[in-house]
Design a protein around this motif. Structure first.
Motif, PDB file in Angstrom:
ATOM      1  N   ASP A   2      74.699  21.777 -11.066  1.00 56.17           N
ATOM      2  CA  ASP A   2      73.837  20.895 -11.791  1.00 56.17           C
ATOM      3  C   ASP A   2      73.057  21.453 -12.607  1.00 56.17           C
ATOM      4  O   ASP A   2      72.685  21.088 -14.128  1.00 56.17           O
ATOM      5  N   GLU A   3      72.262  22.747 -12.120  1.00 56.17           N
ATOM      6  CA  GLU A   3      71.404  23.597 -13.104  1.00 56.17           C
ATOM      7  C   GLU A   3      72.184  24.323 -14.258  1.00 56.17           C
ATOM      8  O   GLU A   3      71.296  24.501 -15.383  1.00 56.17           O
ATOM      9  N   ASP A   4      73.366  24.485 -14.241  1.00 61.34           N
ATOM     10  CA  ASP A   4      73.963  25.110 -15.209  1.00 61.34           C
ATOM     11  C   ASP A   4      74.758  24.210 -16.082  1.00 61.34           C
ATOM     12  O   ASP A   4      75.437  24.753 -17.105  1.00 61.34           O
ATOM     13  N   ALA A   5      74.826  22.889 -15.544  1.00 57.24           N
ATOM     14  CA  ALA A   5      75.851  21.886 -16.439  1.00 57.24           C
ATOM     15  C   ALA A   5      75.444  21.935 -17.928  1.00 57.24           C
ATOM     16  O   ALA A   5      76.662  21.730 -18.549  1.00 57.24           O
ATOM     17  N   ASP A   6      74.381  21.693 -18.155  1.00 51.21           N
ATOM     18  CA  ASP A   6      74.174  21.279 -19.738  1.00 51.21           C
ATOM     19  C   ASP A   6      74.572  22.487 -20.818  1.00 51.21           C
ATOM     20  O   ASP A   6      75.320  22.413 -21.571  1.00 51.21           O
ATOM     21  N   SER A   7      74.343  23.531 -19.933  1.00 47.04           N
ATOM     22  CA  SER A   7      74.573  24.826 -20.873  1.00 47.04           C
ATOM     23  C   SER A   7      76.245  24.986 -21.017  1.00 47.04           C
ATOM     24  O   SER A   7      76.733  25.169 -22.089  1.00 47.04           O
ATOM     25  N   ILE A   8      76.625  25.014 -19.817  1.00 44.52           N
ATOM     26  CA  ILE A   8      78.198  24.888 -19.963  1.00 44.52           C
ATOM     27  C   ILE A   8      79.026  24.064 -20.561  1.00 44.52           C
ATOM     28  O   ILE A   8      79.782  24.496 -21.571  1.00 44.52           O
ATOM     29  N   VAL A   9      78.494  22.660 -20.532  1.00 45.37           N
ATOM     30  CA  VAL A   9      79.037  21.691 -21.252  1.00 45.37           C
ATOM     31  C   VAL A   9      78.899  21.668 -22.786  1.00 45.37           C
ATOM     32  O   VAL A   9      79.779  21.590 -23.710  1.00 45.37           O
ATOM     33  N   SER A  10      77.590  22.153 -23.116  1.00 47.18           N
ATOM     34  CA  SER A  10      77.421  22.348 -24.639  1.00 47.18           C
ATOM     35  C   SER A  10      78.426  23.411 -25.221  1.00 47.18           C
ATOM     36  O   SER A  10      78.798  23.204 -26.516  1.00 47.18           O
ATOM     37  N   VAL A  11      78.871  24.358 -24.394  1.00 49.42           N
ATOM     38  CA  VAL A  11      79.930  25.432 -25.000  1.00 49.42           C
ATOM     39  C   VAL A  11      81.256  24.866 -25.115  1.00 49.42           C
ATOM     40  O   VAL A  11      81.903  25.054 -25.836  1.00 49.42           O
ATOM     41  N   LEU A  12      81.454  24.151 -23.692  1.00 50.31           N
ATOM     42  CA  LEU A  12      82.955  23.795 -23.563  1.00 50.31           C
ATOM     43  C   LEU A  12      83.205  22.656 -24.740  1.00 50.31           C
ATOM     44  O   LEU A  12      84.490  22.667 -25.044  1.00 50.31           O
ATOM     45  N   GLU A  13      82.313  21.860 -25.092  1.00 43.48           N
ATOM     46  CA  GLU A  13      82.445  21.053 -26.030  1.00 43.48           C
ATOM     47  C   GLU A  13      83.077  21.527 -27.233  1.00 43.48           C
ATOM     48  O   GLU A  13      83.826  20.935 -28.203  1.00 43.48           O
ATOM     49  N   VAL A  14      82.650  22.782 -27.690  1.00 44.14           N
ATOM     50  CA  VAL A  14      82.939  23.336 -29.018  1.00 44.14           C
ATOM     51  C   VAL A  14      84.294  24.244 -28.643  1.00 44.14           C
ATOM     52  O   VAL A  14      85.301  24.064 -29.540  1.00 44.14           O
ATOM     53  N   LEU A  15      84.418  24.884 -27.628  1.00 45.17           N
ATOM     54  CA  LEU A  15      85.631  25.764 -27.158  1.00 45.17           C
ATOM     55  C   LEU A  15      87.105  24.632 -27.182  1.00 45.17           C
ATOM     56  O   LEU A  15      88.072  24.864 -27.648  1.00 45.17           O
ATOM     57  N   GLU A  16      86.580  23.522 -26.446  1.00 45.86           N
ATOM     58  CA  GLU A  16      87.730  22.278 -26.483  1.00 45.86           C
ATOM     59  C   GLU A  16      88.605  22.160 -27.879  1.00 45.86           C
ATOM     60  O   GLU A  16      89.633  21.607 -27.622  1.00 45.86           O
ATOM     61  N   THR A  17      87.540  22.364 -28.829  1.00 44.56           N
ATOM     62  CA  THR A  17      88.176  21.739 -30.022  1.00 44.56           C
ATOM     63  C   THR A  17      88.755  23.019 -31.076  1.00 44.56           C
ATOM     64  O   THR A  17      89.310  22.667 -31.981  1.00 44.56           O
ATOM     65  N   MET A  18      88.876  24.107 -30.590  1.00 42.44           N
ATOM     66  CA  MET A  18      89.280  25.283 -31.129  1.00 42.44           C
ATOM     67  C   MET A  18      90.896  25.165 -31.652  1.00 42.44           C
ATOM     68  O   MET A  18      91.365  25.927 -32.511  1.00 42.44           O
ATOM     69  N   ASP A  60      80.356  35.140 -34.557  1.00 46.00           N
ATOM     70  CA  ASP A  60      78.945  34.977 -34.250  1.00 46.00           C
ATOM     71  C   ASP A  60      78.662  33.718 -33.358  1.00 46.00           C
ATOM     72  O   ASP A  60      77.816  33.797 -32.382  1.00 46.00           O
ATOM     73  N   GLU A  61      79.297  32.594 -33.487  1.00 42.30           N
ATOM     74  CA  GLU A  61      79.407  31.635 -32.914  1.00 42.30           C
ATOM     75  C   GLU A  61      79.543  31.833 -31.323  1.00 42.30           C
ATOM     76  O   GLU A  61      78.913  31.281 -30.455  1.00 42.30           O
ATOM     77  N   LEU A  62      80.686  32.565 -31.209  1.00 35.32           N
ATOM     78  CA  LEU A  62      81.105  32.776 -29.658  1.00 35.32           C
ATOM     79  C   LEU A  62      79.920  33.786 -29.046  1.00 35.32           C
ATOM     80  O   LEU A  62      79.541  33.497 -28.013  1.00 35.32           O
ATOM     81  N   SER A  63      79.460  34.533 -30.027  1.00 38.33           N
ATOM     82  CA  SER A  63      78.163  35.369 -29.245  1.00 38.33           C
ATOM     83  C   SER A  63      77.025  34.598 -28.959  1.00 38.33           C
ATOM     84  O   SER A  63      76.502  34.694 -28.192  1.00 38.33           O
ATOM     85  N   GLU A  64      76.710  33.508 -29.894  1.00 34.35           N
ATOM     86  CA  GLU A  64      75.477  32.614 -29.827  1.00 34.35           C
ATOM     87  C   GLU A  64      75.965  31.975 -28.415  1.00 34.35           C
ATOM     88  O   GLU A  64      74.829  31.647 -27.804  1.00 34.35           O
ATOM     89  N   MET A  65      77.067  31.378 -28.224  1.00 34.43           N
ATOM     90  CA  MET A  65      77.474  30.771 -26.925  1.00 34.43           C
ATOM     91  C   MET A  65      77.337  31.495 -25.845  1.00 34.43           C
ATOM     92  O   MET A  65      76.492  30.924 -24.725  1.00 34.43           O
ATOM     93  N   ILE A  66      77.575  32.907 -25.648  1.00 34.92           N
ATOM     94  CA  ILE A  66      77.381  33.604 -24.644  1.00 34.92           C
ATOM     95  C   ILE A  66      75.642  33.851 -24.460  1.00 34.92           C
ATOM     96  O   ILE A  66      75.401  33.943 -23.299  1.00 34.92           O
ATOM     97  N   SER A 105      73.860  32.839 -21.065  1.00 40.55           N
ATOM     98  CA  SER A 105      73.146  33.858 -20.427  1.00 40.55           C
ATOM     99  C   SER A 105      71.617  33.237 -20.074  1.00 40.55           C
ATOM    100  O   SER A 105      71.118  33.620 -19.158  1.00 40.55           O
ATOM    101  N   SER A 106      71.007  32.641 -21.014  1.00 42.88           N
ATOM    102  CA  SER A 106      69.494  32.225 -21.075  1.00 42.88           C
ATOM    103  C   SER A 106      69.603  30.868 -20.156  1.00 42.88           C
ATOM    104  O   SER A 106      68.586  30.132 -20.001  1.00 42.88           O
ATOM    105  N   ASN A 107      70.745  30.264 -20.106  1.00 45.83           N
ATOM    106  CA  ASN A 107      70.974  28.689 -19.361  1.00 45.83           C
ATOM    107  C   ASN A 107      70.171  27.746 -20.163  1.00 45.83           C
ATOM    108  O   ASN A 107      69.431  26.977 -20.048  1.00 45.83           O
TER     109      ASN A 107
END
Length: 125
Positions: free
Chosen positions: A81-97, A107-113, A117-119
């Motif tokens: 639960d504590e990681d879900a928002d961060s993970i989903v915000s990244v997966l939403e973008v990766l899923e459209t690749m 740069d966007e991939l680095s920003e996702m990391i 990393s900072s949750n």
């Protein structure tokens, strides 16, 4: 099949050490309907690892998108639960690749990391 064997394969797939087809051979062809007593937890570090493997050329864009779809849309994996928002915000973008016209830059991939990393939630600029 013992739950240990299934869990072992889920762990290997979570880390992208086996392919989706190897996972299917091990636990069943239709990953959406595999009986799974305990879903495997995806951590922010797992998503960072997947992005790094893609950035380093160790996996293809298709393999990354496939991984996102399996960890997000099957019952085999869950997010803390504590990681879900961060993970989903990244997966939403990766899923459209794999969609036409979608380009995700280094740069966007680095920003996702960084967001993972900072949750924090990743917001595309």
């Amino acid at each position: 099949m013992s739950s240990f064997v299934k869990e072992q394969h889920l762990s290997l797939y979570r880390e992208l050490k086996i392919t989706k087809s190897e996972l299917q051979q091990a636990i069943g062809e239709d990953l959406h309907n595999v009986e799974c007593k305990k879903a495997y937890c995806i951590k922010r570090s797992d998503v960072v690892n997947a992005i790094q493997l893609y950035k380093n050329g160790a996996i293809s864009k298709d393999a990354l998108v496939e991984w996102v779809n399996v960890v997000w849309f099957t019952e085999l994996f869950v997010f803390d639960d504590e990681d879900a928002d961060s993970i989903v915000s990244v997966l939403e973008v990766l899923e459209t690749m794999d969609e036409d016209g979608v380009v995700v830059s280094e740069d966007e991939l680095s920003e996702m990391i960084t967001a993972l990393s900072s949750n924090t939630e990743y917001t595309p600029s």
